[in-house]
Write an enzyme that holds these catalytic residues in place. Structure first.
Site, PDB file in Angstrom:
ATOM      1  N   PRO A 148      94.627  63.740  -5.687  1.00  0.00           N
ATOM      2  CG  PRO A 148      96.177  63.102  -3.964  1.00  0.00           C
ATOM      3  CD  PRO A 148      94.694  63.337  -4.090  1.00  0.00           C
ATOM      4  CD  GLU A 149      94.445  62.720 -12.321  1.00  0.00           C
ATOM      5  OE1 GLU A 149      94.664  61.776 -13.109  1.00  0.00           O
ATOM      6  OE2 GLU A 149      93.890  63.721 -12.528  1.00  0.00           O
ATOM      7  CE  LYS A 195      92.355  58.786  -8.370  1.00  0.00           C
ATOM      8  NZ  LYS A 195      91.275  59.543  -8.673  1.00  0.00           N
ATOM      9  CG  ASN A 235      88.067  65.188 -13.595  1.00  0.00           C
ATOM     10  OD1 ASN A 235      87.573  64.578 -14.264  1.00  0.00           O
ATOM     11  ND2 ASN A 235      87.693  66.497 -13.297  1.00  0.00           N
ATOM     12  NE  ARG A 242      86.270  65.408  -9.646  1.00  0.00           N
ATOM     13  CZ  ARG A 242      87.398  64.384  -9.483  1.00  0.00           C
ATOM     14  NH1 ARG A 242      87.389  63.580  -9.060  1.00  0.00           N
ATOM     15  NH2 ARG A 242      88.610  65.132  -9.596  1.00  0.00           N
TER      16      ARG A 242
END
Ligand SMILES: [Zn+2]
Length: 293
Positions: free
Chosen positions: A2-3, A52, A190, A283
């Site tokens: 989750p962002e 986060k 990301n 990533r």
């Protein structure tokens, strides 16, 4: 993973439905029994996110800190509506189920490996698969938050902006990695990383220390704007100035929401150059080599 906007939305769910209520805390899976016993029966007094991480305050100076990591998720059942925010698949399930999937009994039986269950008379939140779930004192919470990069949703002050700018200007590390470093700035994952760099027309490989300070200030403010938008809509819609038709497409379809994210090999929406995908710090990193120089 989750962002930041998802974690702030989870904090809002707790603020709306749990803060001010006495909470029955348990660990159906058993791995959080000691922590659950310590919190059980206390009143939740605050819910907030930084980057986060989620921080839930309980009466008599106890906090629950949760980091979802790659696979963690919260499931909420509020009265008879089901909502889940966390891992992307669950989020999609939630967005459709929220439209009216009733449950028969309240509270529902815990399903799967529920690390912690928070229960009021009308709301239940089940946590599965977090990387961190622990009880902290106020001083411990302060030191965790102090070590995190600033989060403009939690602290939009000029001092927070300056902390971010100073942290980047000290480093040789590429800006594309610094934006994902949670000790530099909070909450960017990301998708937002790729999109913020495109919006700033900045090459992800640019060393932090050579990025002009005014560009960093613009990125901070752009992040504050995108994050607030993501918190209110629940979507990472990072393209601006869309006409009605493009906006409808973007709301309906993830692939129509972004400038460069997840568009490897597809022509840039601005210049037509195929978008590049590279692996950076394990990533996927997407950018336009022409627009971002
Ligand atoms: Zn381009």
């Amino acid at each position: 993973m989750p962002e930041g906007h998802s974690v702030h939305r989870i904090a809002l769910q707790f603020a709306r439905h749990f803060v001010g209520h006495e909470i029955a805390v348990s660990s159906p899976q058993g791995r959080f029994e000691v922590g659950a016993a310590e919190l059980d029966g206390r009143t939740m007094t605050d819910a907030r996110a930084s980057g986060k991480q989620l921080f839930l305050e309980f009466s008599s100076d106890r906090w629950l800190r949760v980091h979802l990591g790659m696979y963690g998720a919260w499931d909420f059942v509020i009265e008879d509506s089901l909502a889940s925010i966390g891992a992307p698949r669950r989020l999609r399930i939630a967005e459709s189920e929220r439209l009216g999937n009733a449950i028969e009994h309240f509270p529902p039986e815990p399903v799967g490996q529920v690390r912690v269950r928070l229960l009021t008379t009308t709301a239940v939140a089940d946590l599965r698969g977090p990387t961190a779930c622990e009880v902290l004192s106020p001083a411990e919470v302060d030191s965790v938050i102090a070590a995190l990069g600033p989060d403009p949703q939690l602290d939009p002050s000029p001092e927070a902006e300056q902390r971010f700018v100073s942290a980047v200007l000290k480093k040789q590390t590429p800006i594309g990695l610094l934006l994902m470093d949670q000790s530099v700035i909070g909450g960017i994952g990301n998708v937002y990383r790729a999109e913020l760099l495109f919006r700033a027309q900045l090459n992800p490989h640019t060393p932090g220390k050579v990025v002009p300070a005014e560009v960093l200030r613009a990125i901070w403010r752009d992040w504050a704007h995108l994050l607030a938008d993501g918190v209110s809509t629940g979507q990472m819609l990072t393209m601006t100035n869309l006409d009605d038709e493009a906006l409808a497409r973007a709301i309906a379809n993830r692939d129509d929401r972004h400038w460069v994210y997840h568009r490897a090999g597809v022509p840039c929406r601005v210049c037509g150059t195929p978008i590049v995908m590279e692996i950076a710090a394990s990533r996927k990193l997407y950018y336009c080599q022409f627009c971002q120089q």
